[in-house]
Scaffold this motif. Sequence first.
Motif, PDB file in Angstrom:
ATOM      1  N   ASN A   1      -9.267  -3.549 -18.233  1.00  0.00           N
ATOM      2  CA  ASN A   1      -9.462  -4.102 -19.771  1.00  0.00           C
ATOM      3  C   ASN A   1      -8.033  -3.634 -20.411  1.00  0.00           C
ATOM      4  O   ASN A   1      -7.725  -4.506 -21.104  1.00  0.00           O
ATOM      5  CB  ASN A   1     -10.717  -3.762 -20.507  1.00  0.00           C
ATOM      6  N   ALA A   2      -7.538  -2.352 -20.326  1.00  0.00           N
ATOM      7  CA  ALA A   2      -6.638  -2.009 -21.064  1.00  0.00           C
ATOM      8  C   ALA A   2      -5.466  -2.955 -20.806  1.00  0.00           C
ATOM      9  O   ALA A   2      -4.485  -3.392 -21.762  1.00  0.00           O
ATOM     10  CB  ALA A   2      -6.186  -0.638 -20.883  1.00  0.00           C
ATOM     11  N   GLU A   3      -5.032  -3.032 -19.621  1.00  0.00           N
ATOM     12  CA  GLU A   3      -3.742  -3.944 -19.212  1.00  0.00           C
ATOM     13  C   GLU A   3      -4.261  -5.175 -19.516  1.00  0.00           C
ATOM     14  O   GLU A   3      -2.965  -5.983 -20.089  1.00  0.00           O
ATOM     15  CB  GLU A   3      -3.500  -3.866 -17.716  1.00  0.00           C
ATOM     16  N   ALA A   4      -5.219  -5.784 -19.597  1.00  0.00           N
ATOM     17  CA  ALA A   4      -5.483  -7.229 -19.877  1.00  0.00           C
ATOM     18  C   ALA A   4      -5.419  -7.274 -21.313  1.00  0.00           C
ATOM     19  O   ALA A   4      -4.656  -8.268 -21.789  1.00  0.00           O
ATOM     20  CB  ALA A   4      -7.030  -7.504 -19.591  1.00  0.00           C
ATOM     21  N   ALA A   5      -5.813  -6.268 -22.025  1.00  0.00           N
ATOM     22  CA  ALA A   5      -5.459  -6.458 -23.583  1.00  0.00           C
ATOM     23  C   ALA A   5      -3.789  -6.388 -23.869  1.00  0.00           C
ATOM     24  O   ALA A   5      -3.647  -7.026 -24.898  1.00  0.00           O
ATOM     25  CB  ALA A   5      -6.377  -5.007 -24.414  1.00  0.00           C
ATOM     26  N   ALA A   6      -3.352  -5.533 -23.236  1.00  0.00           N
ATOM     27  CA  ALA A   6      -1.697  -5.387 -23.242  1.00  0.00           C
ATOM     28  C   ALA A   6      -1.293  -6.943 -23.233  1.00  0.00           C
ATOM     29  O   ALA A   6      -0.348  -7.229 -23.820  1.00  0.00           O
ATOM     30  CB  ALA A   6      -1.253  -4.400 -22.354  1.00  0.00           C
ATOM     31  N   GLN A   7      -1.472  -7.433 -22.103  1.00  0.00           N
ATOM     32  CA  GLN A   7      -1.052  -8.784 -21.788  1.00  0.00           C
ATOM     33  C   GLN A   7      -1.255  -9.801 -22.684  1.00  0.00           C
ATOM     34  O   GLN A   7      -0.556 -10.838 -23.139  1.00  0.00           O
ATOM     35  CB  GLN A   7      -1.416  -9.157 -20.207  1.00  0.00           C
ATOM     36  N   TYR A   8      -2.587  -9.630 -23.197  1.00  0.00           N
ATOM     37  CA  TYR A   8      -3.009 -10.949 -24.096  1.00  0.00           C
ATOM     38  C   TYR A   8      -2.137 -10.522 -25.521  1.00  0.00           C
ATOM     39  O   TYR A   8      -1.989 -11.533 -26.161  1.00  0.00           O
ATOM     40  CB  TYR A   8      -4.355 -10.725 -24.562  1.00  0.00           C
ATOM     41  N   THR A   9      -2.030  -9.314 -25.772  1.00  0.00           N
ATOM     42  CA  THR A   9      -1.188  -8.803 -26.984  1.00  0.00           C
ATOM     43  C   THR A   9       0.191  -9.430 -26.856  1.00  0.00           C
ATOM     44  O   THR A   9       0.800 -10.000 -27.911  1.00  0.00           O
ATOM     45  CB  THR A   9      -1.388  -7.591 -27.248  1.00  0.00           C
ATOM     46  N   ARG A  10       0.776  -9.295 -25.801  1.00  0.00           N
ATOM     47  CA  ARG A  10       2.183  -9.954 -25.589  1.00  0.00           C
ATOM     48  C   ARG A  10       2.236 -11.597 -25.559  1.00  0.00           C
ATOM     49  O   ARG A  10       3.218 -11.859 -26.388  1.00  0.00           O
ATOM     50  CB  ARG A  10       2.618  -9.483 -24.287  1.00  0.00           C
ATOM     51  N   ALA A  11       1.157 -12.012 -25.248  1.00  0.00           N
ATOM     52  CA  ALA A  11       1.332 -13.463 -25.371  1.00  0.00           C
ATOM     53  C   ALA A  11       1.087 -14.032 -26.783  1.00  0.00           C
ATOM     54  O   ALA A  11       1.752 -15.020 -27.105  1.00  0.00           O
ATOM     55  CB  ALA A  11      -0.199 -14.180 -24.514  1.00  0.00           C
ATOM     56  N   ILE A  12       0.304 -13.082 -27.650  1.00  0.00           N
ATOM     57  CA  ILE A  12       0.043 -13.419 -29.002  1.00  0.00           C
ATOM     58  C   ILE A  12       1.277 -13.299 -29.825  1.00  0.00           C
ATOM     59  O   ILE A  12       1.937 -14.149 -30.456  1.00  0.00           O
ATOM     60  CB  ILE A  12      -1.227 -12.777 -29.714  1.00  0.00           C
ATOM     61  N   ALA A  13       2.198 -12.236 -29.372  1.00  0.00           N
ATOM     62  CA  ALA A  13       3.314 -11.823 -30.122  1.00  0.00           C
ATOM     63  C   ALA A  13       4.472 -12.793 -29.785  1.00  0.00           C
ATOM     64  O   ALA A  13       5.198 -13.297 -30.561  1.00  0.00           O
ATOM     65  CB  ALA A  13       3.772 -10.308 -29.529  1.00  0.00           C
ATOM     66  N   THR A  14       4.357 -13.453 -28.628  1.00  0.00           N
ATOM     67  CA  THR A  14       5.266 -14.259 -28.088  1.00  0.00           C
ATOM     68  C   THR A  14       5.133 -15.689 -28.836  1.00  0.00           C
ATOM     69  O   THR A  14       5.999 -16.304 -29.298  1.00  0.00           O
ATOM     70  CB  THR A  14       5.286 -14.460 -26.567  1.00  0.00           C
ATOM     71  N   LEU A  15       3.774 -16.103 -29.074  1.00  0.00           N
ATOM     72  CA  LEU A  15       3.507 -17.328 -29.606  1.00  0.00           C
ATOM     73  C   LEU A  15       3.366 -17.277 -31.149  1.00  0.00           C
ATOM     74  O   LEU A  15       3.893 -18.406 -31.758  1.00  0.00           O
ATOM     75  CB  LEU A  15       2.346 -17.839 -29.052  1.00  0.00           C
ATOM     76  N   ALA A  16       3.233 -16.057 -31.721  1.00  0.00           N
ATOM     77  CA  ALA A  16       2.550 -16.437 -33.196  1.00  0.00           C
ATOM     78  C   ALA A  16       3.504 -16.684 -34.118  1.00  0.00           C
ATOM     79  O   ALA A  16       3.354 -17.661 -35.112  1.00  0.00           O
ATOM     80  CB  ALA A  16       2.118 -14.884 -33.530  1.00  0.00           C
ATOM     81  N   ALA A  17       5.018 -16.794 -33.640  1.00  0.00           N
ATOM     82  CA  ALA A  17       5.775 -16.968 -34.860  1.00  0.00           C
ATOM     83  C   ALA A  17       6.618 -18.273 -34.333  1.00  0.00           C
ATOM     84  O   ALA A  17       7.667 -18.698 -34.910  1.00  0.00           O
ATOM     85  CB  ALA A  17       6.974 -15.825 -35.031  1.00  0.00           C
ATOM     86  N   ARG A  18       6.075 -18.709 -33.522  1.00  0.00           N
ATOM     87  CA  ARG A  18       6.685 -19.926 -32.797  1.00  0.00           C
ATOM     88  C   ARG A  18       5.894 -21.225 -32.521  1.00  0.00           C
ATOM     89  O   ARG A  18       6.592 -22.405 -32.368  1.00  0.00           O
ATOM     90  CB  ARG A  18       7.301 -19.712 -31.207  1.00  0.00           C
ATOM     91  N   VAL A  19       4.653 -21.260 -32.779  1.00  0.00           N
ATOM     92  CA  VAL A  19       3.729 -22.337 -32.692  1.00  0.00           C
ATOM     93  C   VAL A  19       2.758 -22.227 -33.815  1.00  0.00           C
ATOM     94  O   VAL A  19       2.650 -21.340 -34.827  1.00  0.00           O
ATOM     95  CB  VAL A  19       2.870 -22.284 -31.148  1.00  0.00           C
ATOM     96  N   ALA A  20       1.900 -23.576 -34.146  1.00  0.00           N
ATOM     97  CA  ALA A  20       1.174 -23.581 -35.211  1.00  0.00           C
ATOM     98  C   ALA A  20      -0.061 -22.627 -35.118  1.00  0.00           C
ATOM     99  O   ALA A  20      -0.523 -22.148 -33.770  1.00  0.00           O
ATOM    100  CB  ALA A  20       0.649 -24.965 -35.382  1.00  0.00           C
ATOM    101  N   PRO A  21      -0.613 -22.235 -36.047  1.00  0.00           N
ATOM    102  CA  PRO A  21      -1.751 -21.111 -36.046  1.00  0.00           C
ATOM    103  C   PRO A  21      -2.807 -21.582 -35.192  1.00  0.00           C
ATOM    104  O   PRO A  21      -3.667 -20.963 -34.318  1.00  0.00           O
ATOM    105  CB  PRO A  21      -2.205 -20.853 -37.450  1.00  0.00           C
ATOM    106  N   ASP A  22      -3.181 -23.038 -35.153  1.00  0.00           N
ATOM    107  CA  ASP A  22      -4.160 -23.487 -34.282  1.00  0.00           C
ATOM    108  C   ASP A  22      -3.985 -23.998 -32.798  1.00  0.00           C
ATOM    109  O   ASP A  22      -4.564 -24.715 -32.487  1.00  0.00           O
ATOM    110  CB  ASP A  22      -4.952 -24.594 -35.106  1.00  0.00           C
ATOM    111  N   HIS A  23      -2.723 -23.781 -32.515  1.00  0.00           N
ATOM    112  CA  HIS A  23      -2.001 -24.202 -31.131  1.00  0.00           C
ATOM    113  C   HIS A  23      -3.255 -23.454 -30.138  1.00  0.00           C
ATOM    114  O   HIS A  23      -3.823 -22.359 -30.173  1.00  0.00           O
ATOM    115  CB  HIS A  23      -1.009 -23.479 -30.960  1.00  0.00           C
TER     116      HIS A  23
END
Length: 239
Positions: free
Chosen positions: A191-213
């Motif tokens: 779960n720790a590694e999973a959370a890290a990768q989900y966090t990276r995905a969010i950081a990658t997308l948050a400033a680049r796509v609409a909030p409801d993407h």
Amino acid sequence: MESLAVADVCIEWGVLGKYTGDFDWAQASYERALAISERVDGSISHRVATVCHNLGGLAHARGDFALGEPWARRAVTVRTALMGPAEPVVAADRAAWAALLEGCGRLDEAEAVLRQAMAVFQKCYGPEHYEVAVTLHNLAALRHRRGDIEAAVQGYTLALNLKARLLGPEHPDCAITLINLATAHREKGNNAEAAAQYTRAIATLAARVAPDHPTLRLARERLNALGGEEPPLGRKGAL
């Protein structure tokens, strides 16, 4: 009689309809383009292959894999008749067909078709190419669906690293591979590694796509389910 120029406009309308979510309009536009193309060019032409490819892609977007599979198969058949099996455009048709075969649950066929596509991409483009990265991701997804989680993790990691080299580590296209990799780690109990990768995905997308993407929403939902904390806006995920 409508001309091939009209058919080409209809193809563009179909593409627009698919990406704006007007699937019925896209379907009607593609069907009109196909009727014109078959009447003017006959049943074996690049335009016919393209429309069949697009009809398969539209059905995939609708989630109707059984409807799309024959269209994608026809695209491969027509394009192969015109060009032979060893051209990248034929491999791209095969990759699209494989996605529909997977959706139909025909996993062995999907893997065989994807491996044929991969062989062409690697021969024509070399190992460092976007089509190779996408195919690595799709092969990993097949392993994931079969329950071979360790092989899926390895495949997603290879695909992610190649995408990062080709596109940059913060490119939005990396996000879906990050999410799939995270999910595979979660299914392994990591779960720790999973959370890290989900966090990276969010950081990658948050400033680049609409909030409801939908991809961003999916990453947030899965991170929240693990009890993870979302990164502050502007913080980057490093690969």
